[in-house]
Design a protein around this motif. Structure first.
Motif, PDB file in Angstrom:
ATOM      1  N   PHE A  84      66.710  62.262 -39.896  1.00 42.80           N
ATOM      2  CA  PHE A  84      67.417  63.374 -40.554  1.00 42.80           C
ATOM      3  C   PHE A  84      68.398  62.766 -41.551  1.00 42.80           C
ATOM      4  N   PHE A  91      64.175  72.756 -51.986  1.00 38.82           N
ATOM      5  CA  PHE A  91      62.921  72.099 -51.589  1.00 38.82           C
ATOM      6  C   PHE A  91      61.759  72.986 -52.050  1.00 38.82           C
ATOM      7  N   ASN A 124      58.118  66.077 -47.786  1.00 44.35           N
ATOM      8  CA  ASN A 124      59.367  65.362 -47.544  1.00 44.35           C
ATOM      9  C   ASN A 124      60.173  65.986 -46.409  1.00 44.35           C
ATOM     10  N   GLN A 125      59.527  66.898 -45.703  1.00 47.71           N
ATOM     11  CA  GLN A 125      59.953  67.290 -44.364  1.00 47.71           C
ATOM     12  C   GLN A 125      58.694  67.815 -43.673  1.00 47.71           C
ATOM     13  N   LYS A 131      66.059  72.589 -41.289  1.00 49.04           N
ATOM     14  CA  LYS A 131      65.229  72.376 -42.477  1.00 49.04           C
ATOM     15  C   LYS A 131      66.111  71.846 -43.604  1.00 49.04           C
ATOM     16  N   THR A 132      65.495  71.171 -44.564  1.00 50.94           N
ATOM     17  CA  THR A 132      66.290  70.620 -45.659  1.00 50.94           C
ATOM     18  C   THR A 132      67.034  71.744 -46.379  1.00 50.94           C
ATOM     19  N   TRP A 163      74.931  67.934 -45.512  1.00 55.47           N
ATOM     20  CA  TRP A 163      73.734  68.701 -45.882  1.00 55.47           C
ATOM     21  C   TRP A 163      72.483  67.912 -45.507  1.00 55.47           C
ATOM     22  N   LEU A 164      71.491  68.615 -45.007  1.00 58.28           N
ATOM     23  CA  LEU A 164      70.233  67.935 -44.681  1.00 58.28           C
ATOM     24  C   LEU A 164      69.408  67.824 -45.964  1.00 58.28           C
ATOM     25  N   ALA A 165      69.198  66.575 -46.426  1.00 54.68           N
ATOM     26  CA  ALA A 165      68.519  66.368 -47.716  1.00 54.68           C
ATOM     27  C   ALA A 165      67.027  66.109 -47.538  1.00 54.68           C
ATOM     28  N   ASP A 166      66.630  65.462 -46.453  1.00 56.04           N
ATOM     29  CA  ASP A 166      65.239  65.043 -46.233  1.00 56.04           C
ATOM     30  C   ASP A 166      65.020  64.862 -44.750  1.00 56.04           C
ATOM     31  N   VAL A 167      63.779  65.050 -44.318  1.00 58.51           N
ATOM     32  CA  VAL A 167      63.445  64.675 -42.941  1.00 58.51           C
ATOM     33  C   VAL A 167      62.286  63.682 -43.067  1.00 58.51           C
TER      34      VAL A 167
END
Ligand code: URA
Length: 434
Positions: free
Chosen positions: A411, A421, A242-243, A379-380, A341-345
């Motif tokens: 992103f 993660f 998921n990233q 990164k997540t 916040w970065l949750a997923d890429v």
């Protein structure tokens, strides 16, 4: 060979019956030898796709596809091992793991594939190195493994020809997504390497072949059970895509990142996955080591230069020239348009952007631009500020602008801090599945 009536075999599978070993063997052998036409195999593949196969049927199917070709023959020597990945964005594990295992005394005859769709192929990545040859004969594979300890090359016409024929047919008849057909396809090629053990990196999450973790686990279980029944010690790790793996996507960029990892300065997620997969193989062949000790041994080989030295030996044995620059296009920055916040890429979105800028194939004969790629800066789980650079798109002039919003939207930035993660979600061994 006794005659089988292909339509009867297809009808029995269509009606949900388990086929006998004899029926499967004769059907596959008939197809390999040209006695059963493509249209009957297409109907058979569709029946399997819809009805499935039990473990015994899948094992026989795999064995017959394996026996449609030759197997590598080895003189007595170091254990032969390999890794197979179901593919994910930024997956450059093979480039690091094969030479790393060779530097630890194992031998790795890695027959690998090209990329189609959104995940890049290992062979294409290596071909970003000027001069690198991937089309070796069986004799060249054997002598390089014995001399250097590892090879990464393409399959040959002698290896599982039934799979080559069937895979082309499945691709155009919507019969790729079937656990028994995937199992037989992957293992017929891997087991032709005559390896002692195998580790599988079965990926789930965005942009992978089996996005759903439960489906990925079912594939992992099938692969482990069939490989073990055919005499190869096998475990699988389920890894979360998921990233993307590492910070680079694209052929030259990924080779560069793999070289950093081989020199002990690569991204942490790549290092963790490489060591976890490697430990599965090292511990099996050296039971005096536990997983932590095996990882420590590999870490030392990364830090003391031996893994990179093996990689250089492998590259020069295959004609590659590491003294020449890897081609990389000029870059355009992508900024975040909001904070959070970065949750997923989203691998799917980035994978399609890669195809758009020429770094991936839509069709098997599309030409790849090795110099195209995307560097990711986050990164997540990390906090992102508004206007913070989150990516660099490397593309031929005029092409970057066509994908910047697609890359930005990949992103997924949210208000609440996401849960941690977990890169390696699970491990499957024969002891778990019987
Ligand atoms: N990779 C293979 O080699 N075969 C499949 O069927 C799917 C992925």
């Amino acid at each position: 060979m006794h005659f089988v009536i292909p339509a009867k075999v297809i009808a029995r599978k269509r009606d949900g019956h388990a086929l006998s070993a004899d029926e499967i063997a004769k059907f596959v052998d008939g197809y390999s030898q040209g006695a059963i036409p493509e249209y009957q195999m297409a109907a058979f593949a569709m029946a399997v796709c819809i009805r499935g196969m039990n473990l015994t049927e899948t094992t026989v199917l795999t064995e017959r596809m394996l026996k449609s070709g030759d197997r590598l023959q080895w003189s007595p020597g170091a254990p032969k091992v390999d890794k197979h990945s179901t593919g994910g964005l930024g997956d450059k594990v093979s480039l690091v793991l094969a030479p790393l295992l060779a530097s630890c005394g194992l031998q790795v005859p890695m027959v690998s594939g090209r990329g189609l769709g959104i995940t890049g192929g290992t062979l294409d990545k290596l071909q970003a190195i000027p001069g690198f040859r991937t089309n070796l004969t069986i004799d060249q594979i054997r002598s390089q493994v014995e001399a250097v300890g590892c090879v990464i090359c393409g399959t040959t016409t002698e290896i599982a020809p039934a799979d080559r024929k069937l895979y082309g047919l499945r691709d155009v008849t919507a019969t790729v997504p079937s656990v028994p057909l995937i199992t037989a396809s992957i293992l017929s090629k891997k087991l032709a390497e005559s390896i002692d053990s195998l580790v599988l990196d079965v990926k789930f999450g965005s942009g992978t072949f089996m996005e759903d973790p439960t489906a990925a686990r079912a594939l992992a279980e099938s692969l482990v059970q069939v490989a073990e029944r055919l005499g190869v010690r096998t475990t699988a790790l389920l890894s979360n895509m998921n990233q993307p793996l590492g910070y680079s996507i694209g052929h030259s960029l990924e080779v560069r990142e793999a070289i950093n990892a081989l020199q002990g300065v690569g991204p942490e997620d790549l290092r963790i996955l490489v060591l976890a997969l490697g430990a599965e193989l090292i511990c099996r062949h050296d039971p005096s080591l536990d997983a932590d000790q095996a990882k420590q041994k590999m870490d030392e080989k990364l830090k003391d230069g031996s893994a990179y030295e093996k990689f250089s030996e492998m590259v020069s044995a295959q004609g590659g020239d590491l003294s020449r620059d890897l081609p990389v296009c000029s870059s355009t920055q992508v900024l975040a348009t909001r904070a959070g916040w970065l949750a997923d890429v989203d691998g799917d979105g980035l994978g399609h952007a890669m195809i758009e800028i020429g770094g991936g194939r839509r069709l098997m004969d599309d030409v790849i631009d090795y110099a195209a790629g995307i560097e990711l800066f986050a990164k997540t789980g990390e906090w992102i500020d508004k206007d913070q650079p989150i990516a660099l798109v490397h593309a031929a002039p005029g092409k970057a602008a066509t994908v910047t919003s697609q890359v930005r939207e990949a992103f997924i930035i949210v208000e609440d801090e996401p849960s941690e993660f977990r890169l390696i979600a699970d491990r499957v061994s024969i002891e778990d599945v019987g």
